[in-house]
Design a protein around this motif. Structure first.
Motif, PDB file in Angstrom:
ATOM      1  N   UNK A  69      -2.130  -3.072  11.582  1.00  0.00           N
ATOM      2  CA  UNK A  69      -2.252  -2.482  12.918  1.00  0.00           C
ATOM      3  C   UNK A  69      -1.103  -1.506  13.134  1.00  0.00           C
ATOM      4  N   UNK A  70      -1.238  -0.681  14.157  1.00  0.00           N
ATOM      5  CA  UNK A  70      -0.221   0.324  14.471  1.00  0.00           C
ATOM      6  C   UNK A  70       0.697  -0.201  15.571  1.00  0.00           C
ATOM      7  N   UNK A  71       1.821  -0.763  15.177  1.00  0.00           N
ATOM      8  CA  UNK A  71       2.785  -1.266  16.159  1.00  0.00           C
ATOM      9  C   UNK A  71       3.455  -0.113  16.900  1.00  0.00           C
ATOM     10  N   UNK A  72       3.682   0.982  16.205  1.00  0.00           N
ATOM     11  CA  UNK A  72       4.368   2.121  16.819  1.00  0.00           C
ATOM     12  C   UNK A  72       3.446   3.061  17.577  1.00  0.00           C
ATOM     13  N   UNK A  73       2.209   2.657  17.831  1.00  0.00           N
ATOM     14  CA  UNK A  73       1.266   3.484  18.583  1.00  0.00           C
ATOM     15  C   UNK A  73       1.701   3.581  20.041  1.00  0.00           C
ATOM     16  N   UNK A  74       1.227   4.605  20.694  1.00  0.00           N
ATOM     17  CA  UNK A  74       1.559   4.811  22.105  1.00  0.00           C
ATOM     18  C   UNK A  74       1.147   3.597  22.934  1.00  0.00           C
ATOM     19  N   UNK A  75       2.043   3.136  23.790  1.00  0.00           N
ATOM     20  CA  UNK A  75       1.772   1.994  24.645  1.00  0.00           C
ATOM     21  C   UNK A  75       2.084   0.651  24.001  1.00  0.00           C
ATOM     22  N   UNK A  76       2.557   0.668  22.757  1.00  0.00           N
ATOM     23  CA  UNK A  76       2.884  -0.579  22.068  1.00  0.00           C
ATOM     24  C   UNK A  76       4.385  -0.593  21.806  1.00  0.00           C
ATOM     25  N   UNK A  77       4.787  -0.472  20.567  1.00  0.00           N
ATOM     26  CA  UNK A  77       6.204  -0.381  20.251  1.00  0.00           C
ATOM     27  C   UNK A  77       6.953  -1.691  20.119  1.00  0.00           C
ATOM     28  N   UNK A  94      -7.734  -0.064  16.235  1.00  0.00           N
ATOM     29  CA  UNK A  94      -7.171   0.957  15.343  1.00  0.00           C
ATOM     30  C   UNK A  94      -8.148   1.298  14.227  1.00  0.00           C
ATOM     31  N   UNK A  95      -8.766   0.289  13.646  1.00  0.00           N
ATOM     32  CA  UNK A  95      -9.726   0.501  12.567  1.00  0.00           C
ATOM     33  C   UNK A  95     -10.895   1.357  13.054  1.00  0.00           C
ATOM     34  N   UNK A  96     -11.430   1.018  14.216  1.00  0.00           N
ATOM     35  CA  UNK A  96     -12.563   1.753  14.778  1.00  0.00           C
ATOM     36  C   UNK A  96     -12.207   3.207  15.082  1.00  0.00           C
ATOM     37  N   UNK A  97     -10.995   3.437  15.589  1.00  0.00           N
ATOM     38  CA  UNK A  97     -10.584   4.788  15.984  1.00  0.00           C
ATOM     39  C   UNK A  97      -9.911   5.574  14.863  1.00  0.00           C
ATOM     40  N   UNK A  98      -9.712   4.944  13.706  1.00  0.00           N
ATOM     41  CA  UNK A  98      -9.077   5.646  12.588  1.00  0.00           C
ATOM     42  C   UNK A  98      -7.580   5.830  12.750  1.00  0.00           C
ATOM     43  N   UNK A  99      -6.925   4.964  13.523  1.00  0.00           N
ATOM     44  CA  UNK A  99      -5.474   5.033  13.714  1.00  0.00           C
ATOM     45  C   UNK A  99      -4.794   4.441  12.485  1.00  0.00           C
ATOM     46  N   UNK A 100      -3.830   5.146  11.955  1.00  0.00           N
ATOM     47  CA  UNK A 100      -3.123   4.696  10.749  1.00  0.00           C
ATOM     48  C   UNK A 100      -2.212   3.503  11.086  1.00  0.00           C
TER      49      UNK A 100
END
Length: 192
Positions: A69-77, A94-100
């Motif tokens: 998962x993207x821990x550093x994505x906007x709104x997470x961190x 993230x998988x559905x949206x193609x987020x690295x």
């Protein structure tokens, strides 16, 4: 003989045996709605993050599930207070949206009841960490369920996880390797 570890992606024919392995999860864990909705998806959508161990007879004696998962994505961190529920939602979003993804989270390590006490959970955690590293991740995190909390169902989790032994480590057996006198309300372990 050391059990052989493999991934479901490498051995998809093992799915039924992995899923069918007996475990000792308490009933409250398997009643989690987010887990019930997302946990089965790991095997079908992220089979490279499902690991298992076979004994010398070929019996599945342990399994380990994780998700990227993207821990550093906007709104997470930062790691979520509600543990694997948030991580599962983030991972499949993230998988559905193609987020690295940039982090791998352990979701579960299970050892067949008859094989417990042989160090298989440590073997599976090491395999999970090695699998993440081989996929280019630098960190594996794990939301940890306090093992003995079910013995005190009416004690608030915030109170329970702050109990420490005389040596300063958490009282609960799952968290005894977490240094520090004040573990968070949802314990997380981080491993490079």
């Amino acid at each position: 003989m050391q059990p052989k570890t493999s991934s479901l992606a490498d051995r998809p024919e093992m799915l039924e045996r992995i899923v069918g392995m007996a475990d000792s999860w308490p009933e409250f864990v398997v009643q989690d709605l987010v887990g019930a909705a997302h946990f089965p998806r790991i095997a079908t959508e992220l089979p490279e993050y499902v690991l298992f161990a076979e004994d010398e007879r070929g019996e599945v004696v342990a399994n380990a599930y994780s998700v990227p998962f993207a821990l550093d994505a906007e709104g997470r961190g930062r790691l979520p207070a509600n543990g694997w529920d948030a991580v599962l939602v983030w991972a499949f979003s993230d998988l559905r949206r193609g987020v690295r993804p940039d982090t791998v989270s352990a979701i579960s390590v299970s050892v067949a009841p008859h094989a417990q006490g042989r160090g298989l959970s440590g073997l599976m955690l090491s395999a999970m960490r090695d699998n993440a590293r081989a996929r280019g991740f630098r960190e594996v995190v794990a939301p940890v369920r306090p093992n003995a909390k079910h013995l005190e169902p009416h004690t608030p989790i915030e109170e329970y996880v702050r109990r420490v032994r005389p040596d300063g480590l958490p009282q609960d057996p799952c968290c005894a390797s977490t240094p520090g006198p004040e573990p968070p309300s949802t314990p997380w372990h981080r491993r490079p």
